[in-house]
Design a protein around this motif. Sequence first.
Motif, short mmCIF file in Angstrom:
data_model
loop_
_atom_site.label_atom_id
_atom_site.label_comp_id
_atom_site.label_asym_id
_atom_site.label_seq_id
_atom_site.Cartn_x
_atom_site.Cartn_y
_atom_site.Cartn_z
N ALA A 141 0.74 -1.09 -0.06
CA ALA A 141 0.15 -0.11 0.04
C ALA A 141 0.82 1.25 0.10
CB ALA A 141 -0.86 -0.05 1.21
N GLY A 142 1.98 1.09 0.87
CA GLY A 142 2.97 2.32 0.82
C GLY A 142 3.51 2.74 -0.58
N LEU A 143 3.66 1.66 -1.52
CA LEU A 143 3.99 1.97 -2.65
C LEU A 143 3.33 2.76 -3.54
CD1 LEU A 143 5.79 -1.39 -3.30
CD2 LEU A 143 6.98 0.71 -2.73
N PHE A 144 1.87 2.61 -3.53
CA PHE A 144 0.92 3.12 -4.31
C PHE A 144 0.23 4.35 -3.92
CE2 PHE A 144 1.48 -1.22 -5.48
CZ PHE A 144 2.01 -0.98 -6.76
N THR A 145 0.52 4.61 -2.44
CA THR A 145 -0.32 5.85 -1.82
C THR A 145 0.53 6.97 -2.00
OG1 THR A 145 0.29 5.09 0.30
CG2 THR A 145 -1.70 4.49 -0.62
N ASP A 146 -0.12 8.24 -1.64
CA ASP A 146 0.81 9.59 -1.48
C ASP A 146 1.27 9.47 0.00
OD1 ASP A 146 -1.90 9.74 0.03
OD2 ASP A 146 -1.73 11.87 -0.22
N ARG A 147 2.47 9.78 -0.01
CA ARG A 147 3.02 9.94 1.30
C ARG A 147 3.54 8.92 1.97
NH1 ARG A 147 -0.31 14.65 4.59
NH2 ARG A 147 -0.60 16.26 2.79
N SER A 148 3.30 7.65 1.22
CA SER A 148 3.74 6.41 1.49
C SER A 148 3.20 5.87 2.66
CB SER A 148 5.47 6.17 1.81
OG SER A 148 6.18 6.42 0.60
N ARG A 149 1.71 6.21 2.68
CA ARG A 149 0.83 5.78 3.86
C ARG A 149 0.56 4.40 3.69
NH1 ARG A 149 -3.59 10.12 4.21
NH2 ARG A 149 -3.97 8.97 6.13
N LEU A 150 0.16 3.61 4.86
CA LEU A 150 0.03 2.24 4.92
C LEU A 150 -1.48 2.34 5.30
CD1 LEU A 150 2.97 0.55 6.64
CD2 LEU A 150 2.57 0.89 4.38
N VAL A 151 -2.16 1.36 5.26
CA VAL A 151 -3.63 1.16 5.39
C VAL A 151 -3.95 1.62 6.81
CG1 VAL A 151 -5.55 -0.62 5.49
CG2 VAL A 151 -3.96 -0.76 3.87
N HIS A 152 -3.42 1.42 7.73
CA HIS A 152 -3.66 1.76 8.92
C HIS A 152 -3.37 3.40 9.39
CE1 HIS A 152 0.58 0.61 9.38
NE2 HIS A 152 0.71 1.17 10.53
N ASP A 153 -2.44 3.90 8.50
CA ASP A 153 -2.30 5.27 8.64
C ASP A 153 -3.47 5.96 8.00
OD1 ASP A 153 0.32 5.01 9.73
OD2 ASP A 153 1.25 4.92 7.77
N MET A 154 -4.15 5.34 6.86
CA MET A 154 -5.07 6.18 6.32
C MET A 154 -6.29 5.96 7.10
SD MET A 154 -4.50 5.09 2.44
CE MET A 154 -3.98 3.56 2.39
N LEU A 155 -6.68 4.77 7.87
CA LEU A 155 -7.83 4.72 8.75
C LEU A 155 -7.94 5.60 9.90
CD1 LEU A 155 -8.21 0.64 8.97
CD2 LEU A 155 -9.74 2.48 7.76
N LEU A 156 -6.29 5.86 10.31
CA LEU A 156 -6.42 6.82 11.60
C LEU A 156 -6.16 8.26 11.14
CD1 LEU A 156 -4.51 4.70 14.22
CD2 LEU A 156 -6.89 5.52 14.24
N GLY A 157 -5.84 8.43 9.95
CA GLY A 157 -5.35 9.84 9.74
C GLY A 157 -3.87 10.45 10.08
N THR A 158 -3.24 9.28 10.04
CA THR A 158 -1.60 9.63 10.34
C THR A 158 -0.92 9.45 9.16
OG1 THR A 158 -1.28 7.61 11.10
CG2 THR A 158 -2.27 8.73 12.71
N VAL A 159 0.33 9.90 9.35
CA VAL A 159 1.50 10.03 8.18
C VAL A 159 2.61 9.83 9.09
CG1 VAL A 159 1.84 12.59 7.96
CG2 VAL A 159 1.89 11.00 5.93
N VAL A 160 3.53 9.30 8.45
CA VAL A 160 5.09 9.16 9.06
C VAL A 160 5.82 9.82 7.86
CG1 VAL A 160 7.00 7.52 9.46
CG2 VAL A 160 4.76 6.84 10.05
N ALA A 161 6.74 10.63 8.53
CA ALA A 161 7.60 11.79 7.63
C ALA A 161 8.96 11.65 8.48
CB ALA A 161 7.07 13.15 7.94
N ARG A 162 9.87 11.97 7.55
CA ARG A 162 11.31 12.32 7.94
C ARG A 162 11.50 13.43 8.93
NH1 ARG A 162 14.71 10.88 2.79
NH2 ARG A 162 16.39 11.49 4.04
N THR A 163 12.22 13.32 9.89
CA THR A 163 12.78 14.54 10.60
C THR A 163 13.73 15.19 10.46
OG1 THR A 163 13.85 12.97 12.13
CG2 THR A 163 11.69 13.27 12.68
N GLY A 164 14.57 14.88 9.41
CA GLY A 164 15.84 15.55 8.92
C GLY A 164 16.10 15.55 7.54
#
Length: 152
Positions: A129-152
């Motif tokens: 899912a992370g390969l085909f979604t914007d921001r490399s979001r996984l399914v549980h990220d989309m369900l909760l409205g979260t995103v993982v981003a780089r800090t630096g």
Amino acid sequence: MSLDPNPTYAAPQDWRAYSGVLLRRVFAFILDYLIVLLLCIPAAIVVFFLGIITLGLGFMLYPALFVIVALLYFGMTLGGPAQASPGMRAMGITLMRLDGRRMDFMTAMVHTVLFWLINSVLTPLILLAGLFTDRSRLVHDMLLGTVVARTG
């Protein structure tokens, strides 16, 4: 220091903040679960003495020990000030909510439980899912409205 009790922490819009995040998440996962396994050792000792004190009732915690330790670990680290577990901090990533609010303990625990549930059904396919979604979001990220981003 802000007087606002709920400051906003907006997810970055720049695509560079999300490049390479998927691979970093995999390595963070490995580091975090090694830490959880190490934390299970002192927790098992505590449960042993709790079992002696409670005349054997405390021993019933052993089957759920890993789950309890992992939920507390991820709830306290993802819901903490850094919004990242030690493995995520080592990989230079953080978990953010899309609505701009900080991650709290309960949302972090729900994030972890959803990850486990979806991973138990889709085991290695969860990363696709992370390969085909914007921001490399996984399914549980989309369900909760979260995103993982780089800090630096």
